[in-house]
Design an enzyme around this catalytic site. Structure first.
Site, PDB file in Angstrom:
ATOM      1  N   HIS A 118      -2.903  10.976   0.693  1.00 53.64           N
ATOM      2  CA  HIS A 118      -2.347  10.755   2.036  1.00 53.64           C
ATOM      3  C   HIS A 118      -1.672  12.063   2.470  1.00 53.64           C
ATOM      4  O   HIS A 118      -0.467  12.127   2.682  1.00 53.64           O
ATOM      5  CB  HIS A 118      -1.374   9.572   2.015  1.00 53.64           C
ATOM      6  CG  HIS A 118      -1.069   8.985   3.368  1.00 53.64           C
ATOM      7  ND1 HIS A 118      -1.167   7.639   3.653  1.00 53.64           N
ATOM      8  CD2 HIS A 118      -0.645   9.550   4.524  1.00 53.64           C
ATOM      9  CE1 HIS A 118      -0.825   7.410   4.906  1.00 53.64           C
ATOM     10  NE2 HIS A 118      -0.493   8.550   5.467  1.00 53.64           N
ATOM     11  N   ARG A 155       0.859  -1.187   0.000  1.00 55.00           N
ATOM     12  CA  ARG A 155       0.000   0.000   0.000  1.00 55.00           C
ATOM     13  C   ARG A 155       0.893   1.234   0.000  1.00 55.00           C
ATOM     14  O   ARG A 155       1.744   1.384   0.878  1.00 55.00           O
ATOM     15  CB  ARG A 155      -0.896  -0.009   1.241  1.00 55.00           C
ATOM     16  CG  ARG A 155      -1.682   1.275   1.414  1.00 55.00           C
ATOM     17  CD  ARG A 155      -2.650   1.247   2.606  1.00 55.00           C
ATOM     18  NE  ARG A 155      -3.316   2.532   2.686  1.00 55.00           N
ATOM     19  CZ  ARG A 155      -3.191   3.391   3.697  1.00 55.00           C
ATOM     20  NH1 ARG A 155      -2.487   3.087   4.769  1.00 55.00           N
ATOM     21  NH2 ARG A 155      -3.807   4.556   3.660  1.00 55.00           N
ATOM     22  N   ASN A 188      -7.215   1.952   9.950  1.00 54.37           N
ATOM     23  CA  ASN A 188      -5.892   2.115  10.539  1.00 54.37           C
ATOM     24  C   ASN A 188      -6.077   2.143  12.047  1.00 54.37           C
ATOM     25  O   ASN A 188      -6.879   2.931  12.561  1.00 54.37           O
ATOM     26  CB  ASN A 188      -5.237   3.420  10.085  1.00 54.37           C
ATOM     27  CG  ASN A 188      -4.877   3.412   8.603  1.00 54.37           C
ATOM     28  OD1 ASN A 188      -5.018   2.387   7.936  1.00 54.37           O
ATOM     29  ND2 ASN A 188      -4.421   4.531   8.093  1.00 54.37           N
ATOM     30  N   TYR A 226      -4.079   1.938  15.944  1.00 51.99           N
ATOM     31  CA  TYR A 226      -2.804   1.980  16.669  1.00 51.99           C
ATOM     32  C   TYR A 226      -2.895   1.753  18.173  1.00 51.99           C
ATOM     33  O   TYR A 226      -1.984   1.197  18.764  1.00 51.99           O
ATOM     34  CB  TYR A 226      -2.085   3.314  16.396  1.00 51.99           C
ATOM     35  CG  TYR A 226      -1.490   3.375  15.001  1.00 51.99           C
ATOM     36  CD1 TYR A 226      -0.226   2.851  14.749  1.00 51.99           C
ATOM     37  CD2 TYR A 226      -2.201   3.923  13.942  1.00 51.99           C
ATOM     38  CE1 TYR A 226       0.323   2.876  13.472  1.00 51.99           C
ATOM     39  CE2 TYR A 226      -1.652   3.944  12.654  1.00 51.99           C
ATOM     40  CZ  TYR A 226      -0.394   3.414  12.429  1.00 51.99           C
ATOM     41  OH  TYR A 226       0.146   3.429  11.167  1.00 51.99           O
ATOM     42  N   GLU A 257      -3.378  -0.122   8.163  1.00 54.08           N
ATOM     43  CA  GLU A 257      -2.193   0.247   8.952  1.00 54.08           C
ATOM     44  C   GLU A 257      -2.357  -0.263  10.371  1.00 54.08           C
ATOM     45  O   GLU A 257      -3.444  -0.190  10.953  1.00 54.08           O
ATOM     46  CB  GLU A 257      -2.014   1.777   9.071  1.00 54.08           C
ATOM     47  CG  GLU A 257      -1.503   2.464   7.842  1.00 54.08           C
ATOM     48  CD  GLU A 257      -1.380   3.974   8.029  1.00 54.08           C
ATOM     49  OE1 GLU A 257      -1.154   4.455   9.172  1.00 54.08           O
ATOM     50  OE2 GLU A 257      -1.511   4.680   7.021  1.00 54.08           O
ATOM     51  N   GLU A 313      -7.273   8.413   6.347  1.00 54.07           N
ATOM     52  CA  GLU A 313      -7.544   9.046   7.639  1.00 54.07           C
ATOM     53  C   GLU A 313      -8.035  10.491   7.559  1.00 54.07           C
ATOM     54  O   GLU A 313      -7.356  11.411   8.021  1.00 54.07           O
ATOM     55  CB  GLU A 313      -6.284   8.999   8.510  1.00 54.07           C
ATOM     56  CG  GLU A 313      -5.715   7.616   8.704  1.00 54.07           C
ATOM     57  CD  GLU A 313      -4.568   7.582   9.706  1.00 54.07           C
ATOM     58  OE1 GLU A 313      -4.055   8.649  10.088  1.00 54.07           O
ATOM     59  OE2 GLU A 313      -4.197   6.478  10.129  1.00 54.07           O
TER      60      GLU A 313
HETATM   61  C1  PNW Z   1      -1.094   7.503  10.629  1.00 57.35           C
HETATM   62  N1  PNW Z   1      -3.467  10.210  15.935  1.00 57.35           N
HETATM   63  O1  PNW Z   1      -1.031   8.741  11.252  1.00 57.35           O
HETATM   64  C2  PNW Z   1      -0.739   7.798   9.195  1.00 57.35           C
HETATM   65  O2  PNW Z   1      -1.603   7.234   8.248  1.00 57.35           O
HETATM   66  C3  PNW Z   1       0.680   7.518   8.866  1.00 57.35           C
HETATM   67  O3  PNW Z   1       1.074   8.361   7.828  1.00 57.35           O
HETATM   68  C4  PNW Z   1       1.539   7.672  10.103  1.00 57.35           C
HETATM   69  O4  PNW Z   1       2.917   7.588   9.835  1.00 57.35           O
HETATM   70  C5  PNW Z   1       1.120   6.585  11.078  1.00 57.35           C
HETATM   71  O5  PNW Z   1      -0.269   6.633  11.329  1.00 57.35           O
HETATM   72  C6  PNW Z   1       1.854   6.649  12.417  1.00 57.35           C
HETATM   73  O6  PNW Z   1       1.583   7.838  13.085  1.00 57.35           O
HETATM   74  C7  PNW Z   1      -1.633   9.035  12.437  1.00 57.35           C
HETATM   75  O7  PNW Z   1      -3.042  11.194  16.594  1.00 57.35           O
HETATM   76  C8  PNW Z   1      -1.213  10.183  13.091  1.00 57.35           C
HETATM   77  O8  PNW Z   1      -4.487   9.555  16.325  1.00 57.35           O
HETATM   78  C9  PNW Z   1      -1.809  10.576  14.253  1.00 57.35           C
HETATM   79  C10 PNW Z   1      -2.843   9.809  14.776  1.00 57.35           C
HETATM   80  C11 PNW Z   1      -3.267   8.662  14.138  1.00 57.35           C
HETATM   81  C12 PNW Z   1      -2.646   8.274  12.969  1.00 57.35           C
END
Ligand code: PNW
Length: 476
Positions: free
Chosen positions: A134, A90, A309, A311, A382, A180
């Site tokens: 993006h 991707r 995505n 995290y 992601e 996002e």
């Molecule tokens: C994503 N938050 O970013 C992006 O899709 C990527 O480009 C990035 O490198 C990756 O996650 C890691 O950060 C985010 O604050 C940035 O919730 C901030 C947040 C979530 C995703």
């Protein structure tokens, strides 16, 4: 619902977790984070180039001028992917490489670059998953036209998408319109930590989200009507953390639910249900724009798959007093509007982003999506973690990252066993790269990037992941 043993067709059923046939395995990147070559090949400036050159916006005043130099090294990077047995990749297209002035003339050199990259992937037997946007908006759309909050944004975006479908759609069968939009809206227009770094008025964040959704809908409508013969699929990727109620009190459960609706429902309810969540209408009032009937019809049903995505996880509870200040910790969004208190369990481990490692949160979120949106096919586009691990004698041993992937994939496998239609997984990221406002200080890669030599070193976590991809299973 498939019981677990049906998924374990292997001999030693207890020792490995097998994923469904046809499960898509890959890694992910984004144009501005890896390409460099920002003044080459006819590329125009993006809002991120401008923000990087503004003191105080990006740590160490890092910028994407060179990044991983992927613009010049993409063939080697793809060879490495092939060597590792990665099956899907991707990546995103830089709009300012393709249409440098945002709308109007197409830059043929930019088209040629991506065309070659796509061919190279296909030659390597790797399936491209292409994100159209993006975050690297052509700068001129911001300076002259107010960027994402302009109601003409959907027209510019659809015209750009048209060029991409036309030039690449013969070979690209998996499209993601936006990455996002929550980040573009909240971080770009609400909290102001991402380009264009605005934080003047929260109404702008809601307007940016609104125009992004309309732009997504318009691009999908175009793809489905004009490019049906390409027989590809198209969707959107949204990001969301899990929100676990702090206690089982009804008020805390409601706070967690409200927080998820403000985070993910904001973008997915219009797509799956036809409008914003009622709780947002009630709490945001007139700052939340309204869709016309034509918009609703265009946006509802506009995603062939659910791109997610994911995290981290936070605990959510009912505040003791109305939240008045914007809380940027814990991805609270426009926190004063949702009025939820976010906390963490002190026993949770954290990554270098200070994000909590809570694998079971991913399974709960997948189930929440499955229920709320009526069992959509989901791709995790992601998931990953930042840990800075040095290379010693040519080896990058990063057991924390390996454990992160192993534990999250195990939890997600459990969600599949519970009936969630999860069809693919992309690890973030193929290699260490430019981490937005954090510059080069956060390393999410499965491959280590040495920014002074541009040498790539395969981390131990990648060696493990490569086995997972090739065996379609996690060995325990
Ligand atoms: C994503 N938050 O970013 C992006 O899709 C990527 O480009 C990035 O490198 C990756 O996650 C890691 O950060 C985010 O604050 C940035 O919730 C901030 C947040 C979530 C995703």
């Amino acid at each position: 619902k498939l019981p677990l043993y049906h998924l374990n067709s292997g001999v030693s059923a207890m020792s490995k977790l097998v994923f469904p046939d046809q499960f898509v395995w890959g890694t992910a990147t984004a144009s501005y984070q890896i390409e460099g070559g920002v003044r080459e090949g006819g590329r125009g400036p993006s809002i991120w180039d401008a923000v990087c050159y503004t003191p105080g916006r990006v740590l160490n005043m890092d910028n994407g001028d060179v990044a991983c130099d992927h613009f010049h090294r993409f063939k080697d990077d793809i060879s490495l992917m092939k060597e590792l047995g990665l099956k899907a990749y991707r990546f995103s297209l830089a709009w300012p490489r393709i249409i440098p002035a945002g709308f109007g003339d197409v830059n043929e050199q930019g088209v040629a670059f991506y065309s070659e990259l796509i061919d190279c992937l296909l030659d390597a037997g790797i399936t491209p998953w292409v994100t159209l946007y993006h975050w690297d908006l052509p700068l001129v759309l911001q300076t002259e036209f107010d960027g994402l909050i302009n109601p003409d944004f959907p027209d510019w975006f659809a015209a750009y998408a048209d060029v991409c479908f036309d030039r690449f759609g013969d070979r690209v069968k998996n499209w993601i319109t936006l990455n996002e939009p929550w980040c573009s809206s909240v971080l770009g227009y609400g909290i102001g930590v991402h380009a264009p770094c605005r934080k003047m008025d929260t109404a702008e964040a809601y307007m940016a989200a609104h125009q992004l959704l309309r732009g997504h809908g318009k691009a999908v409508q175009l793809y489905r009507s004009k490019y049906q013969s390409q027989a590809g699929s198209i969707g959107i990727t949204n990001n969301c953390d899990w929100r676990e109620p702090l206690t089982d009190a009804i008020t805390d459960q409601a706070a967690a639910q409200r927080s998820l609706e403000f985070f993910l429902g904001w973008f997915c309810d219009p797509i799956y249900k036809g409008d914003y969540p009622q709780v947002m209408r009630d709490m945001v009032g007139d700052r939340l724009p309204k869709f016309t009937d034509a918009d609703k019809a265009m946006i509802k049903g506009s995603s062939d798959f659910f791109g997610l995505n994911h995290y981290t996880t936070m605990l959510a509870s009912e505040p003791t007093e109305q939240v008045v200040e914007r809380n940027i910790a814990g991805n609270g969004g426009i926190s004063e509007d949702q009025n939820v208190t976010l906390t963490e369990d002190p026993s949770w481990q954290k990554t270098d982003m200070d994000w909590n490692v809570v694998p079971w949160g991913s399974a709960k979120l997948l189930k929440w999506i499955d229920e709320r949106y009526d069992h959509p096919p989901i791709y995790v586009t992601e998931n990953g973690c930042a840990y800075d691990v040095p290379v010693i004698d040519g080896v990058c041993d990063d057991p924390q990252r390996l454990d992160f992937f192993k534990s999250y994939l195990t939890a997600m496998h459990g969600a599949i066993a519970d009936g969630v239609d999860l069809r693919g997984y992309f690890a973030w990221s193929f290699m260490d790269n430019f981490e937005w406002s954090w510059g080069y200080t956060k390393r999410f890669g499965l491959v280590h990037t040495d920014y002074s030599t541009q040498q790539r070193i395969v981390k131990n976590s990648m060696k493990w992941y490569s086995q997972v991809v090739q065996s379609n299973a996690i060995a325990e």
